[in-house]
Scaffold this motif. Sequence first.
Motif, short mmCIF file in Angstrom:
data_model
loop_
_atom_site.label_atom_id
_atom_site.label_comp_id
_atom_site.label_asym_id
_atom_site.label_seq_id
_atom_site.Cartn_x
_atom_site.Cartn_y
_atom_site.Cartn_z
N UNK A 87 0.77 -1.24 0.00
CA UNK A 87 0.00 0.00 0.00
C UNK A 87 0.80 1.28 0.00
N UNK A 88 1.89 1.34 0.79
CA UNK A 88 2.64 2.59 0.89
C UNK A 88 3.69 2.73 -0.21
N UNK A 89 3.91 1.70 -0.98
CA UNK A 89 4.93 1.75 -2.03
C UNK A 89 4.51 2.74 -3.11
N UNK A 90 5.43 3.60 -3.49
CA UNK A 90 5.16 4.58 -4.55
C UNK A 90 6.08 4.35 -5.74
N UNK A 91 5.54 4.53 -6.93
CA UNK A 91 6.34 4.54 -8.16
C UNK A 91 6.65 6.00 -8.47
N UNK A 92 7.91 6.39 -8.41
CA UNK A 92 8.23 7.81 -8.59
C UNK A 92 9.02 8.10 -9.87
N UNK A 138 9.42 14.95 1.30
CA UNK A 138 10.52 14.37 0.53
C UNK A 138 10.16 14.35 -0.95
N UNK A 139 11.01 14.94 -1.78
CA UNK A 139 10.86 14.92 -3.24
C UNK A 139 11.75 13.81 -3.81
N UNK A 140 11.29 13.20 -4.90
CA UNK A 140 12.07 12.14 -5.55
C UNK A 140 12.14 12.40 -7.06
N UNK A 141 13.18 11.84 -7.68
CA UNK A 141 13.29 11.87 -9.13
C UNK A 141 14.18 10.75 -9.61
N UNK A 208 0.58 13.42 -6.47
CA UNK A 208 1.96 12.96 -6.53
C UNK A 208 2.88 13.98 -7.22
N UNK A 209 2.68 15.24 -6.91
CA UNK A 209 3.46 16.29 -7.58
C UNK A 209 4.88 16.42 -7.04
N UNK A 210 5.23 15.66 -6.02
CA UNK A 210 6.60 15.69 -5.52
C UNK A 210 7.54 14.80 -6.30
N UNK A 211 7.01 14.06 -7.30
CA UNK A 211 7.83 13.18 -8.12
C UNK A 211 8.21 13.89 -9.41
N UNK A 212 9.50 13.91 -9.70
CA UNK A 212 10.00 14.69 -10.82
C UNK A 212 9.58 14.09 -12.16
N UNK A 213 9.53 14.96 -13.16
CA UNK A 213 9.30 14.56 -14.55
C UNK A 213 10.64 14.61 -15.27
N UNK A 214 11.01 13.50 -15.92
CA UNK A 214 12.31 13.41 -16.58
C UNK A 214 12.17 13.70 -18.07
N UNK A 216 15.03 15.04 -21.39
CA UNK A 216 16.29 15.59 -21.91
C UNK A 216 17.41 15.62 -20.87
N UNK A 217 17.49 14.57 -20.06
CA UNK A 217 18.56 14.48 -19.08
C UNK A 217 18.38 15.34 -17.85
N UNK A 218 17.18 15.90 -17.68
CA UNK A 218 16.91 16.82 -16.57
C UNK A 218 15.64 16.37 -15.85
N UNK A 219 15.66 16.43 -14.51
CA UNK A 219 14.47 16.20 -13.69
C UNK A 219 13.79 17.53 -13.42
N UNK A 220 12.45 17.52 -13.49
CA UNK A 220 11.70 18.77 -13.37
C UNK A 220 10.64 18.69 -12.28
N UNK A 221 10.54 19.79 -11.51
CA UNK A 221 9.46 19.99 -10.55
C UNK A 221 8.85 21.36 -10.79
N UNK A 222 7.58 21.51 -10.42
CA UNK A 222 6.94 22.81 -10.48
C UNK A 222 7.23 23.57 -9.19
N UNK A 223 7.68 24.80 -9.34
CA UNK A 223 7.82 25.72 -8.21
C UNK A 223 6.50 26.50 -8.16
N UNK A 224 5.58 26.13 -7.25
CA UNK A 224 4.24 26.72 -7.28
C UNK A 224 4.24 28.18 -6.85
N UNK A 225 3.20 28.85 -7.28
CA UNK A 225 3.06 30.28 -7.04
C UNK A 225 3.07 30.60 -5.54
#
Length: 399
Positions: A87-92, A138-141, A208-214, A216-225
């Motif tokens: 249950x607690x396992x996340x795919x990030x 905790x953020x992951x990528x 699940x917005x704490x998981x980065x989007x990959x 072009x070799x870069x991990x991305x997160x949104x820096x919210x307003x």
Amino acid sequence: MSKVPLDVVTDMFYRLPVKTLLRFRCLSKVFCSLIDSPDFVKLHLNHTVSTKTHLVLVLKGLHLYTADLDSLDEATPFDHYPEYIWGVTEVFGSCNGLIALSNSEKDISLLNPATKQMFNLPVENVDLPKKDCFRGFVFYGFGYDFVHDDYKIVRMVQFKKDKDDDLGIFLDYEVKVYSLKTNSWRKVVNLPNYLRLLFQFYYHLLHRRGYAVFASGVLHWVFPRRAELGIGDSLVGFDLGAEEFRVVPEPDYGDLEQDFVLDVGTLEGCLCVICNYARGVVDFWVMKEYGVKESWTKLFSIEQSRMTLKISFLKPLAYSKGSDGGDEKILMELNNRKIVWYDLQRKRLKTVRINGGPDSFGTDIYVESLIPPSNGSCRIRGKKQQGEEEKKKQNRKKR
């Protein structure tokens, strides 16, 4: 088969699914050596990626499910590691056939679902900057470092100065990078000051917005307003090759650029942003040339007034184009509860009904590959090891 030239056999093998290749390994030492060779593994992956074949949808609810992307008719439970994936396992993250899993900030694994091999990363403690502070979000990528031919995981930990600290902006984050090639963690120093403001409670705890989007070799997160500080939405990237943060250029949103919720995604390897406006419109942008601001193109817009279901979250998964050049569609996750096709010509959403799947889920796409989830010098858990562990557990219970 012995009379067929090896190069012809190799070319045939590139086109086969992983399950078939694993069976062929048992036919001869020559086949086993060929299929296990690093060159074949990479060329097989390149062929699969270029032809867009052997793609699988991952659904993570209380359990892990997979569905073939060509049919999307039935979800199959992935029960190879029931003692780990629960249950607690996340795919990030997913990259080149590997998916990254976490049960906690210290319990992280890489899994190849096609070969059913899993590797548990070495435990890396979270180092508190002060004795009386507390770990926060905790953020992951997870992604691939093209520069060093390495797969890397990023773990980014927020800290709170005390239990009443709801903002968590007074202490630097801890950012550590795991390298699969070296099987080790290293700490990233000289972090940008803006990173302290990255976490926003109501934004990152949803979808699940704490998981980065990959991309072009870069991990991305949104820096919210941060309206109270006069800071608008932005994109933060972590370059896996240079191991440093950067601000990624965004589209020119227009006059209403302050009036939406921003999400980030990837489609066909290109970075995307989804702007969900309070006025009831969702805009979908694609960066066609990475890092070039002028290459942002608005792909489509959805008017929510025409829909029976309010859109709170969209995640792009795959692109499909008919053989005759028509019927362009995008497969997306909607609100963590539906999988939908969006027809670019007809401007319509159509729900995909997958039998046996969970009611609420996160999604990812992976390509079946032979990429091992370790660097070769580390112990990989396979079917044999799992069976041995189960026997040991049963013996302990009997005692």
